[in-house]
Scaffold this active site. Structure first.
Site, PDB file in Angstrom:
ATOM      1  N   ASP A 110       1.292   1.685  -4.795  1.00 36.53           N
ATOM      2  CA  ASP A 110       1.449   2.821  -4.216  1.00 36.53           C
ATOM      3  C   ASP A 110       2.737   2.875  -3.554  1.00 36.53           C
ATOM      4  O   ASP A 110       2.821   2.262  -2.360  1.00 36.53           O
ATOM      5  CB  ASP A 110       0.391   3.389  -3.347  1.00 36.53           C
ATOM      6  N   HIS A 111       3.960   3.411  -3.987  1.00 33.62           N
ATOM      7  CA  HIS A 111       5.321   3.426  -3.261  1.00 33.62           C
ATOM      8  C   HIS A 111       5.279   4.139  -1.775  1.00 33.62           C
ATOM      9  O   HIS A 111       6.287   3.961  -1.127  1.00 33.62           O
ATOM     10  CB  HIS A 111       6.313   3.986  -4.240  1.00 33.62           C
ATOM     11  N   ARG A 112       4.366   4.814  -1.593  1.00 34.38           N
ATOM     12  CA  ARG A 112       4.228   5.555  -0.263  1.00 34.38           C
ATOM     13  C   ARG A 112       3.969   4.678   0.679  1.00 34.38           C
ATOM     14  O   ARG A 112       4.179   4.731   1.976  1.00 34.38           O
ATOM     15  CB  ARG A 112       3.285   6.743  -0.251  1.00 34.38           C
TER      16      ARG A 112
END
Length: 396
Positions: free
Chosen positions: A368-370
């Protein structure tokens, strides 16, 4: 006063449950704590106990009925209590109740800026419809001014749908969507549409791991280990080395987890469960193997408890046993990572200036790039690969 027997909430996301079995019938005597019926959710089958002593009566939900959380499905009557005094929602009022004062009608103001096309429905009706993915606009309401009531939704759900006629050249079967499949669909759609995935891959040399596993499993008295047991342990230790990745996304902030709780994907008929092995980084491989086996057995028997699948800081999905060599998995929110593991295969390997035959296992990390940036994800996958390729480090 008769005691209500209600359908309990056994899961945070649970809005309704299916009655799978009654162990009593009207007129049976029961003791507090005795199992009286079972309910099936999308994740497990749960036993429901009697909330008091007395005689069971007014059972109103048959086997297979889908009942909203909190609704009474039966009553327990004490000595001398009148079974007929309880009126179910679907029954006509008696003469006594007809004489009771009628509630005053509530004035309904015409909508101005709101959405007047939104169907009128009670909160319970909306909750049941939402739990079953049902559009309220397709229903006719029997309440005042056409308001849709819970009974309308339940009647619609219990009415067999008309057979879908396939085109002349097509040959197909329409499979009803059960609660588990609908929940899986909703969670995966949510994940793929709201979580920015990116993927990192590595081919791990598992020659040493397979040899070590063979030696351990040959020793009498030691627990039998699978490749997946090594994978789960290696991922947990890698997350200890890269704690930035052992995290979850929330609106309040990024939550860093102190222990590594690994969800292990278990395929069952009609779907998938992800029970959780807690604090994997602190457990020996033998204990991890035993816990995974116990959880997998419970999952396949639909006997998981809410505590068995709640939480989890990462997930391992292994399809190697099916011959799949490489794939990418969908993240299980709010987790930030999932590791997809393929089959270990014999293949040519370049070592310096020579080519030899080795054993490689393709692993793909979804992030999850967040929460996890590219460099952090790369560090995590590198740490995992190092541990898998030096498996003795997993034993100390």
């Amino acid at each position: 006063m008769p005691i209500e027997v209600i359908l309990p909430k056994v899961d945070m996301d649970m809005a309704a449950g299916t009655i799978s079995r009654w162990l009593v019938k009207d007129g049976d005597r029961v003791k507090k704590g005795a199992t009286i019926f079972e309910i099936e959710t999308d994740k497990s089958t749960m036993e429901v106990e009697a909330p008091g002593d007395g005689t069971i009566g007014r059972i109103s939900a048959e086997v297979g009925a889908v009942v909203p959380v909190g609704v009474a499905v039966a009553f327990i009557f004490g000595e001398g209590e009148d079974v007929g005094a309880i009126r179910l929602p679907t029954e006509a009022p008696t003469a006594k109740t007809q004489d009771a004062p009628k509630p005053q009608p509530v004035a309904i103001m015409p909508a101005t800026n709101g959405d007047s096309s939104k169907p009128r429905a009670t909160p319970l009706a909306r909750r049941i419809a939402r739990a079953h993915g049902l559009e309220l606009a397709a229903l006719a309401g029997s309440g005042p001014r056409g308001r849709i009531r819970a009974e309308d939704v339940q009647q619609h759900l219990s009415t067999p749908a008309p057979e879908a006629k396939a085109p002349p050249a097509a040959d197909s079967d329409l499979i009803p969507i059960d609660t588990m499949r609908r929940t899986i669909a909703e969670r995966l759609v949510f994940s793929k549409t709201t979580v920015p995935h990116f993927y990192l891959g590595a081919a791990c040399d598992v020659e040493r791991l397979l040899k070590l596993r063979q030696e351990i499993n040959a020793v009498e008295g030691l627990p039998k280990l699978s490749v997946n047991d090594f994978v789960v342990k290696a991922l947990a230790l890698a997350l200890r080395q890269v704690p930035e990745a052992n995290a979850s996304w929330s609106d309040a902030g990024i939550q860093r987890h102190r222990s590594v709780d690994v969800s292990v994907a278990v395929a069952v008929e009609g779907g998938l469960f992800t029970p959780v092995v807690r604090a994997v980084e602190a457990k020996p491989l033998g204990q991890i193997a035993a816990e995974i086996k116990t959880l997998a057995d419970r999952a396949k028997a639909r006997k998981l408890l809410p505590s068995d699948y709640a939480g989890g800081t990462t997930t391992v999905s292994n399809l190697g046993m099916y011959g799949v060599e490489s794939f990418a998995a969908i993240i299980n929110p709010p987790q930030a990572t999932i590791l997809a593991v393929g089959a270990a295969t014999r293949q040519p390997v370049v070592a310096g200036d020579e080519i030899r035959i080795g054993t490689r296992m393709e692993c793909t990390l979804s992030c999850d790039h967040r929460v996890v940036d590219g460099a952090v994800g790369a560090q995590l996958l590198a740490a995992f690969r190092s541990l898998i390729e030096q498996p003795l480090r997993l034993l100390v």
